[in-house]
Design a protein around this motif. Sequence first.
Motif, PDB file in Angstrom:
ATOM      1  N   GLU A  24      60.482  40.236  45.233  1.00  0.00           N
ATOM      2  CA  GLU A  24      59.095  40.350  44.806  1.00  0.00           C
ATOM      3  C   GLU A  24      58.712  41.823  44.615  1.00  0.00           C
ATOM      4  O   GLU A  24      59.368  42.719  45.160  1.00  0.00           O
ATOM      5  CB  GLU A  24      58.173  39.682  45.831  1.00  0.00           C
ATOM      6  CG  GLU A  24      58.365  38.182  45.921  1.00  0.00           C
ATOM      7  CD  GLU A  24      58.092  37.475  44.600  1.00  0.00           C
ATOM      8  OE1 GLU A  24      57.070  37.767  43.951  1.00  0.00           O
ATOM      9  OE2 GLU A  24      58.915  36.616  44.211  1.00  0.00           O
ATOM     10  N   ASP A  26      56.447  43.814  45.876  1.00  0.00           N
ATOM     11  CA  ASP A  26      56.227  44.639  47.066  1.00  0.00           C
ATOM     12  C   ASP A  26      57.540  45.012  47.745  1.00  0.00           C
ATOM     13  O   ASP A  26      57.698  46.131  48.250  1.00  0.00           O
ATOM     14  CB  ASP A  26      55.276  43.958  48.055  1.00  0.00           C
ATOM     15  CG  ASP A  26      55.802  42.636  48.595  1.00  0.00           C
ATOM     16  OD1 ASP A  26      56.528  41.919  47.878  1.00  0.00           O
ATOM     17  OD2 ASP A  26      55.464  42.297  49.754  1.00  0.00           O
ATOM     18  N   GLU A  27      58.507  44.104  47.714  1.00  0.00           N
ATOM     19  CA  GLU A  27      59.827  44.402  48.282  1.00  0.00           C
ATOM     20  C   GLU A  27      60.529  45.481  47.462  1.00  0.00           C
ATOM     21  O   GLU A  27      61.140  46.402  48.004  1.00  0.00           O
ATOM     22  CB  GLU A  27      60.690  43.138  48.302  1.00  0.00           C
ATOM     23  CG  GLU A  27      60.186  42.043  49.222  1.00  0.00           C
ATOM     24  CD  GLU A  27      60.987  40.775  49.066  1.00  0.00           C
ATOM     25  OE1 GLU A  27      61.756  40.458  49.997  1.00  0.00           O
ATOM     26  OE2 GLU A  27      60.853  40.112  48.007  1.00  0.00           O
ATOM     27  N   ALA A  29      59.091  47.763  45.527  1.00  0.00           N
ATOM     28  CA  ALA A  29      58.395  49.044  45.682  1.00  0.00           C
ATOM     29  C   ALA A  29      58.777  49.744  46.984  1.00  0.00           C
ATOM     30  O   ALA A  29      58.876  50.967  47.032  1.00  0.00           O
ATOM     31  CB  ALA A  29      56.882  48.831  45.614  1.00  0.00           C
ATOM     32  N   ALA A  30      59.030  48.980  48.034  1.00  0.00           N
ATOM     33  CA  ALA A  30      59.368  49.569  49.333  1.00  0.00           C
ATOM     34  C   ALA A  30      60.739  50.237  49.315  1.00  0.00           C
ATOM     35  O   ALA A  30      60.944  51.252  49.977  1.00  0.00           O
ATOM     36  CB  ALA A  30      59.316  48.503  50.424  1.00  0.00           C
TER      37      ALA A  30
END
Length: 109
Positions: A24, A26-27, A29-30
């Motif tokens: 996803e 957010d994963e 981007a981290a």
Amino acid sequence: MPQQVPNVSVSDLPEDVTLLDVREPDEWAAGHAPNAVHIPMGELAERLAELPAEGNVYVVCRGGGRSSRATAYLNANGWDATNVDGGMKSWHAAGRPMVSEAGAEPEVI
């Protein structure tokens, strides 16, 4: 019985490959592998044109579950795909390079 998919460990993964990250946003981007292609699993069917038609595609997620399903889907639709066993957790544990989108220290969430 679940369909068997080809797997490769991070340590056996060739250096210069097409790496598809199906996590996803957010994963991603981290923390993610440099030069990876990001197509969340839920968007894969409509974004197949973004994948190279030739050569092997190595598929990664956080731990290997989503990428295994995506690998099976790709292989059933004409690609040569291989699941990266252990996903980004194994990638990070092996000390492979990672970058983040926010400029923070990359991490696997």
